[in-house]
Design a protein around this motif. Sequence first.
Motif, PDB file in Angstrom:
ATOM      1  N   LEU A   1      -6.250  -3.328  -1.928  1.00 52.21           N
ATOM      2  CA  LEU A   1      -5.391  -2.173  -2.159  1.00 52.21           C
ATOM      3  C   LEU A   1      -6.221  -0.886  -2.258  1.00 52.21           C
ATOM      4  O   LEU A   1      -5.855   0.150  -1.676  1.00 52.21           O
ATOM      5  CB  LEU A   1      -4.580  -2.365  -3.444  1.00 52.21           C
ATOM      6  N   ALA A   2      -7.329  -0.967  -2.988  1.00 48.16           N
ATOM      7  CA  ALA A   2      -8.193   0.203  -3.107  1.00 48.16           C
ATOM      8  C   ALA A   2      -8.760   0.593  -1.749  1.00 48.16           C
ATOM      9  O   ALA A   2      -8.882   1.783  -1.427  1.00 48.16           O
ATOM     10  CB  ALA A   2      -9.325  -0.086  -4.095  1.00 48.16           C
TER      11      ALA A   2
ATOM     12  N   VAL B   1      -7.391  -0.030   1.293  1.00 50.25           N
ATOM     13  CA  VAL B   1      -6.333   0.498   2.165  1.00 50.25           C
ATOM     14  C   VAL B   1      -6.053   1.962   1.841  1.00 50.25           C
ATOM     15  O   VAL B   1      -5.841   2.788   2.745  1.00 50.25           O
ATOM     16  CB  VAL B   1      -5.052  -0.354   2.028  1.00 50.25           C
ATOM     17  N   ARG B   2      -6.073   2.301   0.573  1.00 49.68           N
ATOM     18  CA  ARG B   2      -5.785   3.680   0.172  1.00 49.68           C
ATOM     19  C   ARG B   2      -6.909   4.643   0.551  1.00 49.68           C
ATOM     20  O   ARG B   2      -6.713   5.867   0.518  1.00 49.68           O
ATOM     21  CB  ARG B   2      -5.517   3.744  -1.330  1.00 49.68           C
ATOM     22  N   GLN B   3      -8.086   4.115   0.895  1.00 52.30           N
ATOM     23  CA  GLN B   3      -9.203   4.964   1.315  1.00 52.30           C
ATOM     24  C   GLN B   3      -9.244   5.184   2.820  1.00 52.30           C
ATOM     25  O   GLN B   3     -10.084   5.945   3.310  1.00 52.30           O
ATOM     26  CB  GLN B   3     -10.527   4.333   0.857  1.00 52.30           C
TER      27      GLN B   3
ATOM     28  N   LYS C   1      -5.933   9.275   6.392  1.00 56.21           N
ATOM     29  CA  LYS C   1      -4.593   9.437   6.936  1.00 56.21           C
ATOM     30  C   LYS C   1      -4.623  10.005   8.350  1.00 56.21           C
ATOM     31  O   LYS C   1      -3.731   9.730   9.167  1.00 56.21           O
ATOM     32  CB  LYS C   1      -3.765  10.348   6.022  1.00 56.21           C
TER      33      LYS C   1
ATOM     34  N   SER D   1       0.816  -1.219   0.000  1.00 54.35           N
ATOM     35  CA  SER D   1       0.000   0.000   0.000  1.00 54.35           C
ATOM     36  C   SER D   1       0.847   1.265   0.000  1.00 54.35           C
ATOM     37  O   SER D   1       0.374   2.331  -0.397  1.00 54.35           O
ATOM     38  CB  SER D   1      -0.931   0.005   1.218  1.00 54.35           C
ATOM     39  N   ALA D   2       2.101   1.168   0.433  1.00 51.14           N
ATOM     40  CA  ALA D   2       2.967   2.345   0.455  1.00 51.14           C
ATOM     41  C   ALA D   2       3.318   2.773  -0.969  1.00 51.14           C
ATOM     42  O   ALA D   2       3.479   1.940  -1.868  1.00 51.14           O
ATOM     43  CB  ALA D   2       4.242   2.052   1.245  1.00 51.14           C
ATOM     44  N   THR D   3       3.422   4.067  -1.177  1.00 52.35           N
ATOM     45  CA  THR D   3       3.763   4.610  -2.488  1.00 52.35           C
ATOM     46  C   THR D   3       5.284   4.650  -2.645  1.00 52.35           C
ATOM     47  O   THR D   3       5.960   5.502  -2.075  1.00 52.35           O
ATOM     48  CB  THR D   3       3.175   6.023  -2.650  1.00 52.35           C
TER      49      THR D   3
ATOM     50  N   THR E   1      -6.891  -1.088  10.476  1.00 65.93           N
ATOM     51  CA  THR E   1      -7.004  -1.601   9.107  1.00 65.93           C
ATOM     52  C   THR E   1      -8.071  -2.678   8.989  1.00 65.93           C
ATOM     53  O   THR E   1      -8.944  -2.601   8.105  1.00 65.93           O
ATOM     54  CB  THR E   1      -5.648  -2.159   8.635  1.00 65.93           C
TER      55      THR E   1
ATOM     56  N   ARG F   1       2.911  -4.921  -7.669  1.00 66.12           N
ATOM     57  CA  ARG F   1       1.463  -5.116  -7.765  1.00 66.12           C
ATOM     58  C   ARG F   1       1.114  -5.850  -9.048  1.00 66.12           C
ATOM     59  O   ARG F   1       0.264  -6.752  -9.049  1.00 66.12           O
ATOM     60  CB  ARG F   1       0.753  -3.764  -7.710  1.00 66.12           C
TER      61      ARG F   1
ATOM     62  N   ASN G   1       4.278  -0.351  -7.855  1.00 67.34           N
ATOM     63  CA  ASN G   1       3.448  -0.680  -9.012  1.00 67.34           C
ATOM     64  C   ASN G   1       3.958  -1.934  -9.726  1.00 67.34           C
ATOM     65  O   ASN G   1       3.172  -2.741 -10.227  1.00 67.34           O
ATOM     66  CB  ASN G   1       3.388   0.496  -9.982  1.00 67.34           C
TER      67      ASN G   1
END
Length: 313
Positions: free
Chosen positions: A194-195, A197-199, A202, A114-116, A223, A124, A121
């Motif tokens: 993944l979608a 987790v990103r929602q 923060k 999930s980290a950028t 989580t 993934r 990518n």
Amino acid sequence: MAFSRLRRTFPALGKPPARSAGSAGDWKTALVFLTPWLLGMVLLTALPMIGSAILSFTSYDLLSPPRWVGTANYQRLLTRDPRYLQSLEVTTVYVLVSVPLSVAVALIIAVSLSATTRTANFFRGVFYLPSLLGGSVAIGVLWRQLFGSTGLVNSVLAAFGVQGTSWIGDPNYALGTLILLHVWQFGAPMVIFLAGVRQIPKEVVEATIMDGANPVQRFFRITLPLLSPLILFNLVMQTITAFQAFVPAYVVSDGSGGPVDSTLFYTLYLYLEGFRNFRMGYAMAMAWILLFIIGAFTALAFWASRFWVHYES
């Protein structure tokens, strides 16, 4: 009185709104766009389901006209067919083991990715690739080669001095290899997680960090509860997919369900009865029982969700 005075001042007040010139034909336009879907639903879904339901009460060999036998097919399935009960047992074990494992692996990988980062990518895509290939005949053949007596798995074990076995030829391990294949195809639920987790806000994560929560505590207290609706969705979808599994067992066992019926999946036995033994009425009865089994599992999952699924409302 005040309302009467307003109506005299504004004559249009209290009158129904005038319909536009095109509103009368709106439903016709909608019907035109819905027609392909309606035809597909009726011709490709509703009528075949009705036909299969009728055939499930007949003796039908695809060559001669169906002969009505009442509930004889269902009675034989539930009382006088040990192979059917074996297929039901094998499929149930497959579902109960492979589905939780695949969802758990998908969730762990999704949280990990999930980290950028620069490589996120890429990984993934790599982890999602098995879901695109896993249901194909080629992967079934590859899996058979990997776990054969002279396959890659045994070659690796031999390098460490471990004597391997024919994993797909041993009834104690054959089903396990198919469970491993299903778990390997965790890409689809991973993308959904993944979608989700990103929602996650923060602000919530930052607040737990300030309170001193470590990553494990954040996972179980933040989580997991916030992703519980997605966990339910993936469990239901993976359960339906697992009950309908056919290609892996067919390819790995050469279409027989062996060894000793240890990989005789429900759909595989349905295929054998319908298209090899030409007992299509019997196969239709199996299909309808499978429909009710999947419906029961789905209903049970939604009933149990009230105790562990948390929604924002």
